[in-house]
Design a protein around this motif. Structure first.
Motif, PDB file in Angstrom:
ATOM      1  N   ARG A 128     -20.502   6.221  20.878  1.00 31.87           N
ATOM      2  CA  ARG A 128     -19.893   6.391  22.023  1.00 31.87           C
ATOM      3  C   ARG A 128     -19.378   7.524  22.872  1.00 31.87           C
ATOM      4  O   ARG A 128     -18.929   7.928  24.087  1.00 31.87           O
ATOM      5  N   LEU A 130     -22.690  18.815  38.705  1.00 31.31           N
ATOM      6  CA  LEU A 130     -23.837  20.290  37.682  1.00 31.31           C
ATOM      7  C   LEU A 130     -25.449  19.608  37.377  1.00 31.31           C
ATOM      8  O   LEU A 130     -25.899  20.242  36.257  1.00 31.31           O
ATOM      9  N   GLY A 131     -24.924  18.239  36.809  1.00 26.50           N
ATOM     10  CA  GLY A 131     -26.071  17.775  36.805  1.00 26.50           C
ATOM     11  C   GLY A 131     -26.689  17.442  34.857  1.00 26.50           C
ATOM     12  O   GLY A 131     -25.568  17.811  34.524  1.00 26.50           O
ATOM     13  N   LEU A 164     -26.153  13.896  26.110  1.00 23.52           N
ATOM     14  CA  LEU A 164     -27.075  13.495  25.915  1.00 23.52           C
ATOM     15  C   LEU A 164     -28.380  13.674  25.452  1.00 23.52           C
ATOM     16  O   LEU A 164     -28.372  15.791  25.420  1.00 23.52           O
ATOM     17  N   PHE A 224     -34.379   8.863  27.226  1.00 24.74           N
ATOM     18  CA  PHE A 224     -32.738   9.412  26.607  1.00 24.74           C
ATOM     19  C   PHE A 224     -32.256   7.743  25.984  1.00 24.74           C
ATOM     20  O   PHE A 224     -31.733   6.643  25.561  1.00 24.74           O
ATOM     21  N   GLY A 225     -30.792   8.566  24.897  1.00 30.46           N
ATOM     22  CA  GLY A 225     -29.790   7.663  24.537  1.00 30.46           C
ATOM     23  C   GLY A 225     -28.192   7.363  25.692  1.00 30.46           C
ATOM     24  O   GLY A 225     -28.790   7.732  26.948  1.00 30.46           O
ATOM     25  N   ASP A 226     -28.004   6.924  24.513  1.00 40.33           N
ATOM     26  CA  ASP A 226     -27.088   6.567  25.671  1.00 40.33           C
ATOM     27  C   ASP A 226     -25.865   7.582  26.020  1.00 40.33           C
ATOM     28  O   ASP A 226     -24.645   7.302  26.985  1.00 40.33           O
ATOM     29  N   TYR A 238     -35.444   9.970  37.601  1.00 41.37           N
ATOM     30  CA  TYR A 238     -35.106   8.431  36.462  1.00 41.37           C
ATOM     31  C   TYR A 238     -33.584   8.546  37.139  1.00 41.37           C
ATOM     32  O   TYR A 238     -33.166   8.865  38.423  1.00 41.37           O
ATOM     33  N   GLN A 284     -29.616   6.803  36.438  1.00 39.91           N
ATOM     34  CA  GLN A 284     -28.778   6.517  35.483  1.00 39.91           C
ATOM     35  C   GLN A 284     -27.883   5.355  35.788  1.00 39.91           C
ATOM     36  O   GLN A 284     -26.938   5.402  36.850  1.00 39.91           O
ATOM     37  N   ASN A 337     -22.374   4.679  32.327  1.00 43.17           N
ATOM     38  CA  ASN A 337     -22.665   4.671  30.904  1.00 43.17           C
ATOM     39  C   ASN A 337     -23.468   4.178  29.844  1.00 43.17           C
ATOM     40  O   ASN A 337     -23.358   3.954  28.650  1.00 43.17           O
ATOM     41  N   ARG A 338     -24.858   4.616  30.449  1.00 37.13           N
ATOM     42  CA  ARG A 338     -25.798   4.517  29.750  1.00 37.13           C
ATOM     43  C   ARG A 338     -26.472   6.177  29.873  1.00 37.13           C
ATOM     44  O   ARG A 338     -26.915   6.973  30.820  1.00 37.13           O
ATOM     45  N   GLY A 339     -27.419   6.158  29.540  1.00 32.42           N
ATOM     46  CA  GLY A 339     -29.016   7.363  29.475  1.00 32.42           C
ATOM     47  C   GLY A 339     -28.603   7.112  30.482  1.00 32.42           C
ATOM     48  O   GLY A 339     -29.530   6.371  31.346  1.00 32.42           O
ATOM     49  N   LEU A 340     -30.347   8.606  31.539  1.00 37.33           N
ATOM     50  CA  LEU A 340     -31.527   8.095  32.179  1.00 37.33           C
ATOM     51  C   LEU A 340     -32.347   7.553  31.604  1.00 37.33           C
ATOM     52  O   LEU A 340     -32.787   7.312  30.382  1.00 37.33           O
ATOM     53  N   PHE A 397     -36.613   6.158  32.851  1.00 37.06           N
ATOM     54  CA  PHE A 397     -37.478   7.349  33.467  1.00 37.06           C
ATOM     55  C   PHE A 397     -37.508   6.032  34.882  1.00 37.06           C
ATOM     56  O   PHE A 397     -38.216   4.806  34.557  1.00 37.06           O
ATOM     57  N   LEU A 426     -27.275   6.209  39.940  1.00 39.34           N
ATOM     58  CA  LEU A 426     -26.954   7.715  39.540  1.00 39.34           C
ATOM     59  C   LEU A 426     -28.183   8.192  39.600  1.00 39.34           C
ATOM     60  O   LEU A 426     -29.318   7.822  38.589  1.00 39.34           O
ATOM     61  N   PHE A 444     -31.281  11.300  39.336  1.00 37.52           N
ATOM     62  CA  PHE A 444     -31.831  12.089  39.231  1.00 37.52           C
ATOM     63  C   PHE A 444     -33.814  12.839  39.759  1.00 37.52           C
ATOM     64  O   PHE A 444     -33.922  12.269  39.044  1.00 37.52           O
ATOM     65  N   PHE A 488     -33.458  19.661  35.612  1.00 34.08           N
ATOM     66  CA  PHE A 488     -32.987  18.245  36.430  1.00 34.08           C
ATOM     67  C   PHE A 488     -32.144  18.555  37.590  1.00 34.08           C
ATOM     68  O   PHE A 488     -31.884  20.133  37.604  1.00 34.08           O
ATOM     69  N   THR A 520     -28.384  17.840  40.472  1.00 33.24           N
ATOM     70  CA  THR A 520     -27.746  17.607  39.953  1.00 33.24           C
ATOM     71  C   THR A 520     -27.141  15.878  40.493  1.00 33.24           C
ATOM     72  O   THR A 520     -26.284  15.104  39.982  1.00 33.24           O
TER      73      THR A 520
END
Lengths: 114, 114
Positions: free
Chosen positions: A9, A41-42, A90, A105-107, B36, B38, B41-44, B46, B88, B90, B104, B106
């Motif tokens: 992480r 920047l995304g 990511l 996605f992973g975290d 998506y 977010q 502290n996590r991934g995106l 769907f 957030l 996307f 993606f 921003t």
């Protein structure tokens, strides 16, 4: 549920080090991706892979390489880490070559290069 | 080349009010569009996708999005915002040809005020 696991992480490395970021998915997905996420920047695509031992450059591949020796694992390598590679990284995976499949996605790994 | 624009960095809405997060795209051909979310502290994750067919797409957590081809837009909507929707968001687009490469936006930070 699909699970995408990133090995760390948080990671702190020094300038010039070779850095490995690991990603494993458990759903037999063909496609795997590496992105970096920076405020404003995304997500920007670094590399992606659509099959074992196959890889394609994304939008910002410079300074990075990847390895996909097994279907479930996709590694991102920073050949010689620099401070401008400090970022959130990511990993994602998706099913098949269909363009309509969502990515999982992973975290993320928050990498700091000192 | 394909691109996505999310014109608002942040959207504030009162709890219980309807919310809209804007997205416009540019592609040469028929797009596949995604949203998506977010959390910190996590991934995106769907939310929903538009592939073809009905212009109004329903997704997870009560979200929906409207595809408008003439305005090249794919705005995310929810009739009644919850504080837990703060996150957030996307928008993403992909296109025919080649393997799945997704572009993606921003990101837009949604703040739901109690």
């Amino acid at each position: 549920d699909v699970k995408v696991t990133q090995s760390s992480r948080y990671l702190v490395k020094r300038t010039g080090e070779k850095v490995f970021l690991e990603c494993v998915q458990d759903m037999d997905h063909e496609n795997m991706f590496w992105y970096r996420q920076d405020p404003g920047l995304g997500l920007r695509l670094i590399y992606f892979s659509y099959d074992v031992k196959m890889k394609e450059k994304g939008d910002i591949p410079e300074g990075y390489s990847v390895s996909r020796e097994k279907k479930e694992r996709f590694s991102l390598i920073l050949e010689s880490a620099s401070t401008n590679q400090t970022s959130m990284y990511l990993c994602a995976s998706s099913l098949g070559q269909g363009r309509n499949q969502p990515q999982h996605f992973g975290d993320g790994t928050r990498l700091s290069i000192l | 080349a394909q691109s996505v624009a999310q014109p608002e960095d942040q959207v504030n809405v009162a709890e219980g009010n309807p919310l809209t997060v804007k997205c416009t795209y540019s592609v040469s051909g028929n797009p596949y569009l995604f949203w998506y979310v977010q959390y910190p502290n996590r991934g995106l994750q769907f939310l929903l996708k538009y592939i073809t067919g009905d212009n109004l797409v329903k997704g997870s957590y009560g979200f929906e999005a409207e595809f408008n081809k003439s305005q090249t837009s794919f705005h995310l909507k929810k009739p009644s915002a919850l504080v837990s929707d703060s996150a957030l968001y996307f928008c993403a687009v992909t296109l025919s040809g080649g393997y799945q490469k997704v572009t993606f936006g921003t990101g837009t930070k949604l703040q739901v005020i109690p």
